[in-house]
Motif scaffolding. Structure first.
Motif, mmCIF file in Angstrom:
data_model
loop_
_atom_site.group_PDB
_atom_site.id
_atom_site.type_symbol
_atom_site.label_atom_id
_atom_site.label_comp_id
_atom_site.label_asym_id
_atom_site.label_seq_id
_atom_site.Cartn_x
_atom_site.Cartn_y
_atom_site.Cartn_z
ATOM 1 N N ARG A 80 5.722 1.723 28.326
ATOM 2 C CA ARG A 80 4.430 1.423 27.738
ATOM 3 C C ARG A 80 3.436 2.682 27.735
ATOM 4 O O ARG A 80 2.899 2.865 26.847
ATOM 5 C CB ARG A 80 3.877 0.311 28.480
ATOM 6 C CG ARG A 80 2.294 -0.189 27.902
ATOM 7 C CD ARG A 80 1.793 -1.253 28.520
ATOM 8 N NE ARG A 80 1.281 -0.913 30.030
ATOM 9 C CZ ARG A 80 2.041 -1.222 31.299
ATOM 10 N NH1 ARG A 80 2.716 -2.255 31.144
ATOM 11 N NH2 ARG A 80 1.484 -0.968 32.372
ATOM 12 N N ARG A 81 3.575 3.191 29.138
ATOM 13 C CA ARG A 81 2.658 4.369 29.274
ATOM 14 C C ARG A 81 3.000 5.559 28.565
ATOM 15 O O ARG A 81 2.193 6.266 27.863
ATOM 16 C CB ARG A 81 2.467 4.579 30.764
ATOM 17 C CG ARG A 81 1.762 3.411 31.562
ATOM 18 C CD ARG A 81 1.534 3.538 32.829
ATOM 19 N NE ARG A 81 0.882 4.858 33.260
ATOM 20 C CZ ARG A 81 0.587 5.408 34.573
ATOM 21 N NH1 ARG A 81 1.556 4.752 35.342
ATOM 22 N NH2 ARG A 81 0.043 6.197 34.543
ATOM 23 N N PRO A 135 10.153 -6.509 25.043
ATOM 24 C CA PRO A 135 10.463 -5.258 25.548
ATOM 25 C C PRO A 135 11.648 -5.061 26.826
ATOM 26 O O PRO A 135 12.139 -4.198 26.803
ATOM 27 C CB PRO A 135 8.970 -4.753 26.352
ATOM 28 C CG PRO A 135 7.959 -5.609 25.765
ATOM 29 C CD PRO A 135 8.719 -6.779 25.116
ATOM 30 N N PHE A 163 4.821 3.994 24.144
ATOM 31 C CA PHE A 163 3.806 3.154 23.203
ATOM 32 C C PHE A 163 2.417 3.392 23.201
ATOM 33 O O PHE A 163 1.936 3.622 22.201
ATOM 34 C CB PHE A 163 3.921 1.587 23.741
ATOM 35 C CG PHE A 163 3.288 0.608 22.616
ATOM 36 C CD1 PHE A 163 3.817 0.151 21.692
ATOM 37 C CD2 PHE A 163 2.062 0.342 23.090
ATOM 38 C CE1 PHE A 163 2.992 -0.483 20.673
ATOM 39 C CE2 PHE A 163 1.235 -0.680 22.242
ATOM 40 C CZ PHE A 163 1.834 -1.049 20.922
ATOM 41 N N ASN A 164 1.903 3.831 24.378
ATOM 42 C CA ASN A 164 0.389 4.051 24.347
ATOM 43 C C ASN A 164 -0.013 5.618 23.758
ATOM 44 O O ASN A 164 -0.779 5.805 23.177
ATOM 45 C CB ASN A 164 -0.079 4.191 25.826
ATOM 46 C CG ASN A 164 -0.286 2.777 26.520
ATOM 47 O OD1 ASN A 164 0.168 1.925 25.883
ATOM 48 N ND2 ASN A 164 -0.595 2.877 27.682
ATOM 49 N N ARG A 207 6.851 -0.499 32.357
ATOM 50 C CA ARG A 207 5.743 0.115 32.612
ATOM 51 C C ARG A 207 5.661 1.617 31.983
ATOM 52 O O ARG A 207 4.573 2.124 31.558
ATOM 53 C CB ARG A 207 5.399 0.219 34.118
ATOM 54 C CG ARG A 207 3.998 0.845 34.398
ATOM 55 C CD ARG A 207 3.748 0.642 35.943
ATOM 56 N NE ARG A 207 2.459 1.248 36.315
ATOM 57 C CZ ARG A 207 2.330 2.259 37.024
ATOM 58 N NH1 ARG A 207 3.449 3.191 37.115
ATOM 59 N NH2 ARG A 207 1.313 2.855 37.313
ATOM 60 N N ARG A 226 -0.507 -3.883 22.701
ATOM 61 C CA ARG A 226 0.624 -3.766 23.835
ATOM 62 C C ARG A 226 1.748 -3.813 23.131
ATOM 63 O O ARG A 226 2.139 -4.260 21.965
ATOM 64 C CB ARG A 226 0.275 -5.126 24.833
ATOM 65 C CG ARG A 226 -1.067 -5.202 25.397
ATOM 66 C CD ARG A 226 -1.276 -6.797 26.178
ATOM 67 N NE ARG A 226 -0.670 -7.636 24.846
ATOM 68 C CZ ARG A 226 0.009 -8.729 25.161
ATOM 69 N NH1 ARG A 226 0.085 -9.130 26.526
ATOM 70 N NH2 ARG A 226 0.554 -9.548 24.358
ATOM 71 N N PRO A 227 2.866 -3.436 23.873
ATOM 72 C CA PRO A 227 4.144 -3.518 23.271
ATOM 73 C C PRO A 227 4.578 -4.808 22.740
ATOM 74 O O PRO A 227 5.371 -4.896 21.810
ATOM 75 C CB PRO A 227 5.000 -3.025 24.246
ATOM 76 C CG PRO A 227 4.233 -2.054 25.096
ATOM 77 C CD PRO A 227 2.778 -2.629 24.954
#
Length: 415
Positions: free
Chosen positions: A313-314, A231, A317-318, A310, A343-344
């Motif tokens: 991801r939030r 990432p 990806f999420n 962060r 997770r990524p």
């Protein structure tokens, strides 16, 4: 060692002299000592066994006098090591990043808090074992592992510079828990298709704000899947790194997210081929949506800086996992919460699993993953490689061999 005249037992480093006097027979050891004016010091023992044991220990210390008069204690040694890490780089490497230096300083503070009673040149392996015991009593195993690793790095650096001559920390370690102690999570091909399909859907929604957001996140997600990049690597990928065949990886976001730096190791610098779909998306975004920025980023924020891991991801990806239905319910402190199944970083594991399924050779997998040594590749993906090897081999049990070559009836056959 050999017997010499006048009762002198010697080697090239020190000698043992037999003395007979009022106290009976004693044995005097003369050994090199740079602190003494004559260059030698003396110790007397009642038995030859004690003398020879001391002589061997003294011989092992020969040449351990520091070549740097300003580095005699452990705190002085650890400070010199920090200065080398910051200004020169260890063993010919690049200087460490600010984030890494901050971690090293934290570990150095722990080292200097230990009550060292000897100078660097006097330390022995038992001293370092005592230090390890103190670490385990006052810190977590993971911290103790990292501090000992940095301490040993200091020892090796000072040895290379002639400050000390003996690796007294060799073999003194703490087994650290690994992120791979539990089986790694690897999305299936079907789940990856669902994840990329979710990105396609979000990028084509009629909601203008969501559509603009996913104009960026969609090619980022495709790049992560298609390249196996970390990432912190694909977040700061440079426009100049994209070619008509793939992507050249030569930089990454540092662990604190505060600066763009070189990859963690030289092995991290690698070229990865990309498929045409991913390349078309990257080219389209770079040509039509990337704003000019001094970092040459393909995916900058509106102010021309990089995104954080962060936020990626939030916000991206999420959200894609949620849209794809890749969520799970877990219990945390008595409460059931819903979270993404992956997770990524798990996209990187998926990429590796595809390489293994395609029977790419192990050395090539190591290169594409950017691992410094092949042991990392084996430790992480060895079970997948073994599974792939087993799947392509025909199962031939001993029993089937016996049945094929037997000239009589099997004892297990019914009467």
């Amino acid at each position: 060692m050999k017997l010499r005249e006048k009762g002198c037992y010697s080697n090239s480093m020190s000698d043992i002299r037999k003395r007979v006097g009022k106290k009976g027979t004693t044995y005097q050891v003369r050994y090199p000592d740079a602190a003494a004016k004559s260059g030698h010091s003396y110790r007397t023992f009642r038995t030859y066994k004690e003398a020879i044991a001391f002589r061997e220990d003294a011989s092992a210390r020969v040449g351990t006098v520091s070549a740097d008069p300003d580095v005699r204690t452990v705190p002085q040694g650890i400070q010199k090591w920090l200065d080398i890490c910051e200004k020169e780089g260890r063993d010919g490497r690049d200087p460490v990043t600010h984030y890494t230096l901050k971690n090293y300083r934290y570990r150095a503070d722990i080292v200097t808090n230990y009550p060292w009673t000897k100078e660097l040149t006097e330390l022995t392996k038992p001293d370092i074992i005592e230090f390890r015991s103190w670490l385990l009593q006052n810190h977590s195993r993971d911290v103790a592992h990292k501090v000992l690793s940095s301490f040993h790095s200091m020892v090796l650096e000072l040895m290379s510079r002639g400050v000390i001559s003996k690796d007294f920390a060799s073999g003194v370690t703490v087994a650290s828990s690994s992120r791979y102690d539990e089986p790694i999570s690897i999305p299936t091909e079907k789940e990856i298709h669902a994840l990329l399909g979710a990105a396609d859907k979000l990028a084509n929604l009629r909601n203008a704000q969501v559509q603009r957001t996913w104009e960026k996140y969609r090619p980022m997600l495709y790049l992560a899947v298609d390249s196996g990049m970390r990432p912190q690597e694909h977040i700061v990928v440079a426009r100049s790194a994209i070619t008509d065949r793939g992507v050249q990886i030569d930089r990454a976001l540092d662990g604190g997210g505060t600066e763009i730096t070189v990859t963690k190791t030289r092995a991290g610098r690698r070229f990865i081929d990309l498929n045409d779909t991913t390349l078309d998306m990257l080219d389209h975004y770079a040509q039509n949506h990337t704003i000019d920025n001094r970092h040459d980023l393909v995916f900058p924020t509106s102010n021309g800086r990089w995104q954080t891991v962060r936020n990626w991801r939030r916000r991206a990806f999420n959200r894609a996992c949620e849209e794809a239905g890749l969520m799970e319910v877990v219990n945390r402190q008595g409460k059931n919460i819903e979270r993404p199944m992956y997770r990524p970083y798990d996209l990187r594991h998926f990429y590796a699993s595809m390489l293994i399924d395609q029977k790419v050779n192990l050395k090539r997998i190591q290169t594409l993953m950017g691992h410094r040594n092949i042991q990392t590749t084996l430790n992480t993906y060895g079970h997948l490689i073994e599974r792939a090897e087993s799947a392509k081999e025909e199962r031939n049990s001993v029993l089937s061999f016996i049945e094929e070559n037997s000239c009589g009836k099997s004892v297990a056959s019914p009467l």
